[in-house]
Design an enzyme around this catalytic site. Structure first.
Site, short mmCIF file in Angstrom:
data_model
loop_
_atom_site.label_atom_id
_atom_site.label_comp_id
_atom_site.label_asym_id
_atom_site.label_seq_id
_atom_site.Cartn_x
_atom_site.Cartn_y
_atom_site.Cartn_z
N GLU A 1 38.02 52.53 40.45
CA GLU A 1 38.06 51.09 40.17
C GLU A 1 38.21 50.25 41.43
O GLU A 1 38.51 49.07 41.36
CB GLU A 1 39.22 50.80 39.21
CG GLU A 1 39.08 51.48 37.87
CD GLU A 1 38.06 50.81 36.95
OE1 GLU A 1 38.10 49.58 36.81
OE2 GLU A 1 37.22 51.53 36.38
N HIS B 1 44.90 47.88 35.84
CA HIS B 1 44.77 48.20 37.26
C HIS B 1 46.15 48.06 37.91
O HIS B 1 46.99 47.27 37.44
CB HIS B 1 43.79 47.25 37.97
CG HIS B 1 42.37 47.41 37.55
ND1 HIS B 1 41.55 46.34 37.27
CD2 HIS B 1 41.61 48.52 37.36
CE1 HIS B 1 40.35 46.78 36.92
NE2 HIS B 1 40.37 48.10 36.97
N ASN C 1 40.00 35.74 30.76
CA ASN C 1 39.22 36.97 30.62
C ASN C 1 39.90 38.16 31.30
O ASN C 1 39.33 39.24 31.39
CB ASN C 1 37.82 36.78 31.20
CG ASN C 1 36.73 37.26 30.26
OD1 ASN C 1 37.00 37.86 29.23
ND2 ASN C 1 35.48 37.03 30.62
N CYS D 1 42.27 39.52 41.54
CA CYS D 1 41.06 40.14 41.00
C CYS D 1 39.80 39.53 41.61
O CYS D 1 38.79 40.20 41.76
CB CYS D 1 40.99 39.96 39.48
SG CYS D 1 42.08 41.05 38.54
#
Length: 440
Positions: free
Chosen positions: A175, A247, A362, A368
């Site tokens: 990721e 995450h 979202n 991020c």
């Protein structure tokens, strides 16, 4: 030691930004699934965050949105014909697949790649490995175009090594930088790289998916030619993943010698800190800042995205600044904690709140939206200058967004074939501004 700068490459939010609810384990994504989004406002908010850092004297970059819809995905699923025919057929028989093809999730560039600066690598080059994002369908389609984008920006092989994604298998689930933290004394000095994983290869877990494997982290560390004495592999707490920390950057952020994290971020907190201190021996003294669950419950940490903030060293300030989302200020426990934090004599001296509410709904906060890339002056001069921002270029991008993006988009609107043309026209205009026409 060569002088170096931490450059934040933010994702420019694309015109198909919508609340499709595609991300299992992301509570905000699930909560807002089906709602009407505002792509125009989302992109303008993101660019305003970038402007804030430019005005603060930092070097700020941007990564363009990927082409959407992804017709390769739809063709692989057996939808053939003209573009309009493909979209109409997919909307009728596979609407969730169409949402995946339209996903604007590449805006969260913390997942674009893992980055190791030249101070840490044996060949003295800056290494970037595109993340395969194999756990989620809508994200697994990103890495070929992400790799092409990174090659276009970091093109000189004397300075840069861009690696393609790891094999698209569950054992190699990767990721990107959302599960990676680099700690150091100064940006241009050798550092310690912390890789956080949720499961071992071959291990299955119940409940929300653990998206990063240890094998993936180890593979990236090897390909980046890191000194493994200066690398730490730590397991993320299953408790955090089950609570919605899909995450590690939802419960932990670091900068320079400071690690800011929740009490339940790691499966073995004491062991992780001990390993970091041993790896940092002779380089720097680790400054851990652990937030107790009694002060900020894990649920509040995740819903407010306190740790999905940018922790930055600003010119003229002797302590770090935390750029947190407005939701952190709106949540009583995290607001009170931040007020106490800055009064202490610790490494974090100020909290500034930024509005990225469209992204937050979202499931993506300030951290991020950015990929941190530590670059020397020579590397900065060698990368593609069109993606390095000043206020004039931000103004151009915002004007383009206002002219080409919708201010209202529901998942049902993706069935309109005309929308695909809108997305193409908007992206091509943005690429023109960024001088990346080769990516059209």
């Amino acid at each position: 030691m060569n002088p170096a700068f931490e450059v934040n490459f933010d994702g420019l939010i694309g015109p198909s930004h919508n609340y499709g609810g595609l991300s299992d384990g992301n509570l905000a994504s699930a909560r807002n699934a089906g709602d009407v989004s505002n792509p125009r406002e989302a992109a303008v908010q993101g660019l305003e965050k970038m402007r804030t850092l430019v005005r603060a004297g930092l070097v700020q970059g941007v990564l363009p949105p990927l082409a959407r819809p992804n017709f390769d995905l739809l063709a692989a699923a057996g939808f053939l014909g003209a573009d309009a025919q493909i979209i109409e057929a997919a909307a009728r028989t596979a609407p969730r697949l169409l949402k995946a093809a339209y996903s604007a999730s590449s805006m969260w560039t913390a997942n674009a790649a893992t980055v190791s600066p030249s101070a840490d690598t044996s060949d003295g080059r800056l290494h970037l490995t595109a993340a395969n994002l194999s756990t989620m369908l809508h994200r697994s389609i990103e890495h070929p175009d992400t790799t092409a984008t990174l090659i276009s920006i970091f093109a000189g092989e004397d300075h840069f090594a861009v690696h393609g994604a790891l094999p698209a298998h569950g054992d190699f689930a990767d990721e990107g930088a959302a599960n990676h933290v680099r700690l150091c004394n100064e940006q241009g000095a050798p550092g310690v790289e912390l890789f956080v994983y949720g499961r071992d290869d071959g291990e299955s877990t119940a409940g929300f998916p653990a998206r990063q494997t240890r094998l993936a982290s180890e593979s990236v560390a090897r390909s980046h030619e890191l000194d493994l004495v200066r690398v730490v592999f730590a397991r993320q707490a299953r408790r955090a993943i089950e609570a919605g920390a899909f995450h590690n950057d939802v419960v932990c952020v670091g900068a320079l010698d400071t690690l800011f994290f929740h009490e339940f971020a790691f499966e073995d907190t004491a062991g992780t800190l001990d390993a970091l201190r041993r790896s940092a021996q002779g380089l720097f003294d680790l400054k851990p800042v652990m937030v107790p669950d009694a002060e900020v419950p894990l649920a509040d940490a995740i819903s407010s995205y306190l740790f999905n903030s940018q922790l930055l060293q600003l010119p003229g300030e002797d302590r770090l600044v935390l750029f947190a989302p407005g939701e952190t200020q709106d949540t009583a426990s995290t607001r009170a904690y931040c007020e106490r934090l800055v009064t202490r004599n610790g490494p974090i001296g100020r909290v500034e709140y930024v509005d990225v509410r469209q992204s937050m709904r979202n499931g993506g906060g300030p951290a991020c939206l950015r990929l941190r890339v530590v670059m020397t002056e020579d590397q900065l001069a060698s990368c593609h200058s069109g993606v390095l921002l000043d206020e004039e270029r931000i103004d151009e991008l915002q004007a383009c967004v206002r002219a080409t993006y919708r201010d209202r988009l529901s998942p049902a609107d993706l069935a309109d074939p005309a929308f695909a043309d809108e997305c193409r026209i908007a992206r091509e205009a943005l690429l023109g501004i960024l001088e990346l026409d080769a990516l059209t």
